[in-house]
Design an enzyme around this catalytic site. Structure first.
Site, PDB file in Angstrom:
ATOM      1  N   ARG A   1      23.923  36.801  34.520  1.00 62.51           N
ATOM      2  CA  ARG A   1      24.192  36.919  33.107  1.00 62.51           C
ATOM      3  C   ARG A   1      22.793  37.566  32.554  1.00 62.51           C
ATOM      4  O   ARG A   1      21.783  37.575  32.890  1.00 62.51           O
ATOM      5  CB  ARG A   1      24.584  35.881  32.426  1.00 62.51           C
ATOM      6  CG  ARG A   1      25.744  35.183  33.025  1.00 62.51           C
ATOM      7  CD  ARG A   1      26.791  35.031  31.930  1.00 62.51           C
ATOM      8  NE  ARG A   1      28.263  34.597  32.605  1.00 62.51           N
ATOM      9  CZ  ARG A   1      29.378  34.840  32.150  1.00 62.51           C
ATOM     10  NH1 ARG A   1      29.542  35.444  30.843  1.00 62.51           N
ATOM     11  NH2 ARG A   1      30.634  34.310  32.740  1.00 62.51           N
TER      12      ARG A   1
ATOM     13  N   SER B   1      37.642  33.579  31.688  1.00 58.28           N
ATOM     14  CA  SER B   1      36.154  33.921  31.770  1.00 58.28           C
ATOM     15  C   SER B   1      35.971  35.205  32.814  1.00 58.28           C
ATOM     16  O   SER B   1      36.694  34.773  34.099  1.00 58.28           O
ATOM     17  CB  SER B   1      35.519  32.759  32.454  1.00 58.28           C
ATOM     18  OG  SER B   1      35.445  31.790  31.353  1.00 58.28           O
TER      19      SER B   1
ATOM     20  N   ARG C   1      29.404  26.863  34.508  1.00 63.06           N
ATOM     21  CA  ARG C   1      29.886  26.029  33.809  1.00 63.06           C
ATOM     22  C   ARG C   1      30.468  24.914  34.723  1.00 63.06           C
ATOM     23  O   ARG C   1      30.939  25.342  36.003  1.00 63.06           O
ATOM     24  CB  ARG C   1      31.027  26.386  32.910  1.00 63.06           C
ATOM     25  CG  ARG C   1      30.786  27.041  31.811  1.00 63.06           C
ATOM     26  CD  ARG C   1      32.018  27.370  30.676  1.00 63.06           C
ATOM     27  NE  ARG C   1      32.562  28.536  31.327  1.00 63.06           N
ATOM     28  CZ  ARG C   1      33.604  28.254  31.712  1.00 63.06           C
ATOM     29  NH1 ARG C   1      34.164  27.221  31.954  1.00 63.06           N
ATOM     30  NH2 ARG C   1      34.692  29.192  32.522  1.00 63.06           N
TER      31      ARG C   1
ATOM     32  N   TYR D   1      22.121  25.660  32.660  1.00 59.78           N
ATOM     33  CA  TYR D   1      22.683  27.065  32.726  1.00 59.78           C
ATOM     34  C   TYR D   1      23.401  27.175  31.591  1.00 59.78           C
ATOM     35  O   TYR D   1      24.044  26.504  30.742  1.00 59.78           O
ATOM     36  CB  TYR D   1      23.805  26.785  33.812  1.00 59.78           C
ATOM     37  CG  TYR D   1      24.918  27.855  33.616  1.00 59.78           C
ATOM     38  CD1 TYR D   1      24.624  29.260  33.990  1.00 59.78           C
ATOM     39  CD2 TYR D   1      26.090  27.696  33.224  1.00 59.78           C
ATOM     40  CE1 TYR D   1      25.325  30.411  33.775  1.00 59.78           C
ATOM     41  CE2 TYR D   1      27.008  28.748  32.999  1.00 59.78           C
ATOM     42  CZ  TYR D   1      26.502  29.964  33.374  1.00 59.78           C
ATOM     43  OH  TYR D   1      27.596  31.206  32.712  1.00 59.78           O
TER      44      TYR D   1
ATOM     45  N   HIS E   1      39.113  32.124  22.441  1.00 57.20           N
ATOM     46  CA  HIS E   1      38.377  32.627  23.478  1.00 57.20           C
ATOM     47  C   HIS E   1      38.725  34.278  23.481  1.00 57.20           C
ATOM     48  O   HIS E   1      39.291  34.585  24.398  1.00 57.20           O
ATOM     49  CB  HIS E   1      38.492  32.061  24.923  1.00 57.20           C
ATOM     50  CG  HIS E   1      37.535  32.355  26.063  1.00 57.20           C
ATOM     51  ND1 HIS E   1      37.793  32.153  27.229  1.00 57.20           N
ATOM     52  CD2 HIS E   1      36.322  32.960  25.907  1.00 57.20           C
ATOM     53  CE1 HIS E   1      36.707  32.684  28.065  1.00 57.20           C
ATOM     54  NE2 HIS E   1      35.952  33.045  27.092  1.00 57.20           N
TER      55      HIS E   1
ATOM     56  N   CYS F   1      36.965  38.077  33.245  1.00 55.81           N
ATOM     57  CA  CYS F   1      38.328  38.893  33.344  1.00 55.81           C
ATOM     58  C   CYS F   1      38.181  40.093  32.223  1.00 55.81           C
ATOM     59  O   CYS F   1      39.408  40.640  32.333  1.00 55.81           O
ATOM     60  CB  CYS F   1      39.415  38.192  33.253  1.00 55.81           C
ATOM     61  SG  CYS F   1      39.693  36.727  34.471  1.00 55.81           S
TER      62      CYS F   1
ATOM     63  N   LYS G   1      30.468  27.716  23.977  1.00 53.70           N
ATOM     64  CA  LYS G   1      31.613  27.209  24.441  1.00 53.70           C
ATOM     65  C   LYS G   1      31.758  26.008  23.667  1.00 53.70           C
ATOM     66  O   LYS G   1      32.899  25.423  23.457  1.00 53.70           O
ATOM     67  CB  LYS G   1      31.748  27.256  25.921  1.00 53.70           C
ATOM     68  CG  LYS G   1      31.871  28.543  26.575  1.00 53.70           C
ATOM     69  CD  LYS G   1      33.093  29.217  25.963  1.00 53.70           C
ATOM     70  CE  LYS G   1      33.000  30.818  26.023  1.00 53.70           C
ATOM     71  NZ  LYS G   1      32.847  31.348  27.676  1.00 53.70           N
TER      72      LYS G   1
ATOM     73  N   ASP H   1      33.370  37.460  23.022  1.00 51.24           N
ATOM     74  CA  ASP H   1      33.934  36.439  23.761  1.00 51.24           C
ATOM     75  C   ASP H   1      34.625  35.388  22.936  1.00 51.24           C
ATOM     76  O   ASP H   1      35.651  34.672  23.345  1.00 51.24           O
ATOM     77  CB  ASP H   1      32.530  35.546  24.427  1.00 51.24           C
ATOM     78  CG  ASP H   1      32.980  34.717  25.150  1.00 51.24           C
ATOM     79  OD1 ASP H   1      33.622  35.011  26.376  1.00 51.24           O
ATOM     80  OD2 ASP H   1      32.136  33.314  25.350  1.00 51.24           O
TER      81      ASP H   1
HETATM   82  P1  GTP Z   1      33.099  36.015  30.343  1.00 44.60           P
HETATM   83  O1  GTP Z   1      31.685  36.242  29.924  1.00 44.60           O
HETATM   84  O2  GTP Z   1      32.900  35.045  31.396  1.00 44.60           O
HETATM   85  O3  GTP Z   1      33.992  35.333  29.368  1.00 44.60           O
HETATM   86  O4  GTP Z   1      33.647  37.314  30.903  1.00 44.60           O
HETATM   87  P2  GTP Z   1      34.418  38.548  30.295  1.00 44.60           P
HETATM   88  O5  GTP Z   1      35.874  38.402  30.017  1.00 44.60           O
HETATM   89  O6  GTP Z   1      33.653  39.074  29.321  1.00 44.60           O
HETATM   90  O7  GTP Z   1      34.316  39.496  31.709  1.00 44.60           O
HETATM   91  P3  GTP Z   1      33.501  40.949  31.820  1.00 44.60           P
HETATM   92  O8  GTP Z   1      34.150  42.005  30.921  1.00 44.60           O
HETATM   93  O9  GTP Z   1      32.117  40.623  31.668  1.00 44.60           O
HETATM   94  O10 GTP Z   1      33.872  41.348  33.335  1.00 44.60           O
HETATM   95  C1  GTP Z   1      33.850  40.406  34.503  1.00 44.60           C
HETATM   96  C2  GTP Z   1      34.161  41.118  35.676  1.00 44.60           C
HETATM   97  O11 GTP Z   1      35.226  42.020  35.519  1.00 44.60           O
HETATM   98  C3  GTP Z   1      33.035  42.279  35.725  1.00 44.60           C
HETATM   99  O12 GTP Z   1      32.395  42.368  37.105  1.00 44.60           O
HETATM  100  C4  GTP Z   1      33.712  43.638  35.685  1.00 44.60           C
HETATM  101  O13 GTP Z   1      33.226  44.846  36.398  1.00 44.60           O
HETATM  102  C5  GTP Z   1      35.213  43.274  36.080  1.00 44.60           C
HETATM  103  N1  GTP Z   1      36.155  44.192  35.262  1.00 44.60           N
HETATM  104  C6  GTP Z   1      36.171  44.357  34.033  1.00 44.60           C
HETATM  105  N2  GTP Z   1      37.007  44.967  33.380  1.00 44.60           N
HETATM  106  C7  GTP Z   1      37.783  45.529  34.458  1.00 44.60           C
HETATM  107  C8  GTP Z   1      38.866  46.507  34.737  1.00 44.60           C
HETATM  108  O14 GTP Z   1      39.427  46.847  33.532  1.00 44.60           O
HETATM  109  N3  GTP Z   1      39.159  46.574  35.969  1.00 44.60           N
HETATM  110  C9  GTP Z   1      38.515  45.985  36.875  1.00 44.60           C
HETATM  111  N4  GTP Z   1      38.996  46.335  38.240  1.00 44.60           N
HETATM  112  N5  GTP Z   1      37.496  45.075  36.859  1.00 44.60           N
HETATM  113  C10 GTP Z   1      37.113  44.867  35.455  1.00 44.60           C
HETATM  114  C1  SPV Z   2      32.702  31.836  30.161  1.00 48.19           C
HETATM  115  O1  SPV Z   2      32.407  31.173  31.102  1.00 48.19           O
HETATM  116  O2  SPV Z   2      33.609  32.109  29.735  1.00 48.19           O
HETATM  117  C2  SPV Z   2      31.545  32.463  29.496  1.00 48.19           C
HETATM  118  C3  SPV Z   2      29.971  32.392  30.254  1.00 48.19           C
HETATM  119  O3  SPV Z   2      31.571  33.459  28.581  1.00 48.19           O
HETATM  120  S1  SPV Z   2      29.529  30.721  29.500  1.00 48.19           S
HETATM  121  O4  SPV Z   2      28.869  30.795  28.253  1.00 48.19           O
HETATM  122  O5  SPV Z   2      28.943  30.028  30.511  1.00 48.19           O
HETATM  123  O6  SPV Z   2      30.753  29.790  29.280  1.00 48.19           O
HETATM  124 MN    MN Z   3      33.839  33.415  27.909  1.00 47.85          MN
END
Ligand code: GTP
Ligand code: SPV
Ligand code: MN
Length: 588
Positions: free
Chosen positions: A371, A249, A69, A198, A227, A251, A207, A278
């Site tokens: 992704r 994002s 983004r 993207y 979110h 996290c 989003k 999400d």
């Molecule tokens: P968006 O799709 O961008 O909104 O991200 P999201 O909030 O769904 O994050 P996602 O679950 O994909 O995790 C993002 C990164 O954080 C990944 O590389 C995970 O491996 C890492 N991660 C997720 N949960 C944990 C956790 O509990 N501990 C640690 N250390 N890393 C984590």
């Molecule tokens: C984020 O960035 O929080 C995502 C991926 O979930 S995107 O759809 O690119 O915003």
């Molecule tokens: Mn997201």
């Protein structure tokens, strides 16, 4: 496909602007999608993966300058600058329509315009809303098929006379970074996106609609677009408690939403069910509680770090009908790889840019924001309520972010108002999900900083008003931090499935069966109430993870004052009051 004049007139107008050679109405049929897949394979837009190992799976590579983004090129063009607020980029809508009109003018000459009708939320649900995206990208069509309820049925949901649909116009144009714009006109229900290919910039249902436009609609109509992941935690008695969690994002939302509890909990009969990973749309139900649906139909998840240990459910979800973007291609067997999948990077492979990749030279094979786009129905732990038009009742809202220090493992807000304060003061280290520096701590209220479609001060007021409506039926509010680090920079808390141990305390607090101690920042568990049986974590470490360092928090208060200063008159008095209470508590 539709007789809706509002839709037809708008399409004619846009067609006259972008001047496509051909127009294709997307009905959502497999036959049509297959034709599009074939075409995308023939042009190289998509690459077919091993159909025995990964049936229905495709690979796509974006332009190298187009991988995340772009927050500095994302605009909220409300009629007045005041309504976009201090946290959004703004331009006068007339000026912006004019400027983008020039970029869109003839941008689909020599191309096909695809008309994508889609529904956010289950067809027929009172929560759901329709959008139409016009695009020149087959990648967008195929992704929207996974992420939304796409095709004729969306027009049926809209009906022949309604004008309540979001008008999305997207053109890849020349993928010119200098002229890339992701622009929202909230009062016009309109999104214009140009010069990107993207995900978050071009899958306009996600989003752009489901958060930026929907948050504005939600404010006007008395609901919330957030979110947030949605999950159900089932206990051994078969009772399911639903919670939402807002993390910025990359996290950990997808990971928490699909979490597999530690063995001990599984043996006792605990289960986690995924409703969303999400976005949540939340409304006050007839019973006065807060009810949530996931407006999406698939997951656009972060690939790196996803593996059979961290998130087996996500990995299993991607084994069919999935589009991978910017990952490594293993040339030996046409499968995919990314950092953190396993310890065996392929020797004969192409990196995310399509160049021969040497896994021993220290370079990354997959882009950090690579992704997968995977259908929700593939998910082994998908909730039986996923398609429930009424959604699920929410007992807790969890905020969280990446903080190396300061924020403890978990704490509970004293009440809804305090919880709004906690959410509004969230901060987190930036990630690769957005272009720009990574690892810089910034304020990201409710994980909505890049996604709030109106003045963030009004957004805080809206949260407080929702609390008034919910009264004593309001969900309890918590804050978590899985990312505290030790002096060497290692994460202290094991995270992933073990987050169940924290979730369990949260759910027990909602049920009134867990104790808490009051601290300067809110209620915390007694250290011994975080179950660490079977973990390499001692009671001392838990104490450490829960510690509230008053000096760090006094620094935090300074940062909050500075951040709140941006909102001027629009900052609710209640939040000023909450900040002064925190200051007093820290000085006690
Ligand atoms: P968006 O799709 O961008 O909104 O991200 P999201 O909030 O769904 O994050 P996602 O679950 O994909 O995790 C993002 C990164 O954080 C990944 O590389 C995970 O491996 C890492 N991660 C997720 N949960 C944990 C956790 O509990 N501990 C640690 N250390 N890393 C984590
Ligand atoms: C984020 O960035 O929080 C995502 C991926 O979930 S995107 O759809 O690119 O915003
Ligand atoms: Mn997201």
């Amino acid at each position: 496909m539709t007789n809706n004049k509002n839709v037809l007139n708008w399409i004619e107008e846009m067609k006259a602007l972008v001047k496509p050679d051909k127009v294709v109405w997307i009905d959502g049929s497999e036959a049509q999608l297959n034709e599009l897949r074939k075409e995308a394979l023939s042009t190289g837009e998509m690459y077919e993966l091993n159909q025995e190992l990964l049936p229905g799976c495709l690979l796509h590579r974006t332009a190298v300058n187009d991988v995340a983004r772009v927050e500095d090129r994302t605009f909220i063009c409300s009629r007045t600058k005041e309504n976009a607020g201090p946290t959004n980029n703004w331009e006068d809508p007339k000026v912006m329509y004019d400027k983008l009109g020039k970029l869109f003018d003839g941008s689909m000459q020599g191309r096909t315009m695809y008309i994508i009708p889609y529904c956010m939320g289950p067809i027929g649900s009172p929560f759901s809303k329709v959008g139409v995206e016009l695009t020149d990208s087959i990648y967008v069509v195929l992704n929207m098929d996974i992420m939304t309820r796409m095709g004729t049925k969306a027009f049926e949901h809209l009906g022949d006379t309604s004008n309540d649909f979001v008008r999305g116009l997207h053109s890849k144009a020349q993928l010119d970074q200098e002229n890339r714009y992701i622009v929202h006109f909230p009062e016009d229900n309109t999104i214009w996106s140009v010069n990107s290919g993207y995900g978050g910039n071009v899958l306009l249902g996600k989003k752009c609609f489901a958060l930026r436009i929907a948050s504005y609609q939600a404010k006007m109509e008395g609901w919330m677009a957030e979110h947030m992941l949605i999950l159900g935690l089932e206990n051994p008695k078969g009772e399911i408690t639903y919670v939402c969690a807002a993390f910025p994002s990359a996290c950990g939302k997808t990971n928490l939403a699909m979490m597999i509890p530690p063995k001990k909990y599984l043996d006792e009969g605990y289960k986690v069910w995924t409703v969303g990973d999400d976005i949540a749309w939340l409304r006050v139900g007839p019973d006065g509680r807060l009810w949530a649906i996931n407006p999406e139909n698939g997951f656009f998840g972060v690939a790196p770090g996803t593996n059979m240990k961290s998130n087996p459910n996500a990995l299993l979800t991607t084994q069919k009908g999935t589009i991978f973007t910017n990952v490594v291609l293993n040339l030996d067997n046409d499968t995919v790889w990314w950092e953190g999948l396993d310890k065996n990077p392929p020797k004969n492979a192409l990196d995310w840019t399509g160049k021969k990749w040497d896994c021993t030279d220290g370079s990354k094979g997959a882009h950090p924001n690579s992704r997968f786009t995977a259908p929700a129905c593939n998910c082994p732990c998908l909730s039986s309520e996923f398609n429930n038009p009424n959604g699920v009742p929410i007992s807790a809202i969890i905020f969280g972010g990446r903080r190396a220090k300061t924020a403890p493992l978990v704490y509970q807000a004293r009440d809804w108002k305090h919880g709004v304060f906690v959410g509004s003061t969230m901060a987190s280290e930036t990630t690769a999900a957005a272009a720009g520096a990574v690892g810089v701590v910034r304020r990201d209220p409710m994980a909505m900083l890049p996604f709030c479609g109106y003045h963030m001060g009004d957004y805080f007021t809206h949260w407080l008003e929702m609390g008034e409506k919910l009264g004593d039926k309001a969900p309890k509010i918590f804050n978590v931090n899985w990312f505290r680090t030790d002096d060497e920079g290692h994460f202290i808390w094991p995270g992933f499935g073990d987050n169940m141990r924290v979730l369990n305390w949260i759910v027990n607090r909602c049920k009134g069966t867990a104790d808490a101690v009051e601290t300067a920042i809110g209620y915390e568990p007694k250290p011994e109430d975080i179950d660490v049986e079977g973990l390499d974590v001692t009671l001392e470490t838990v104490k450490d993870l829960l510690s509230v360092d008053k000096d760090l928090w006094k620094e935090e208060v300074k940062g909050i004052h500075e951040f709140y200063g941006k909102f001027g008159d629009k900052l609710p008095e209640e939040l000023k009051h909450q900040l002064s209470v925190l200051e007093e508590n820290l000085n006690k």
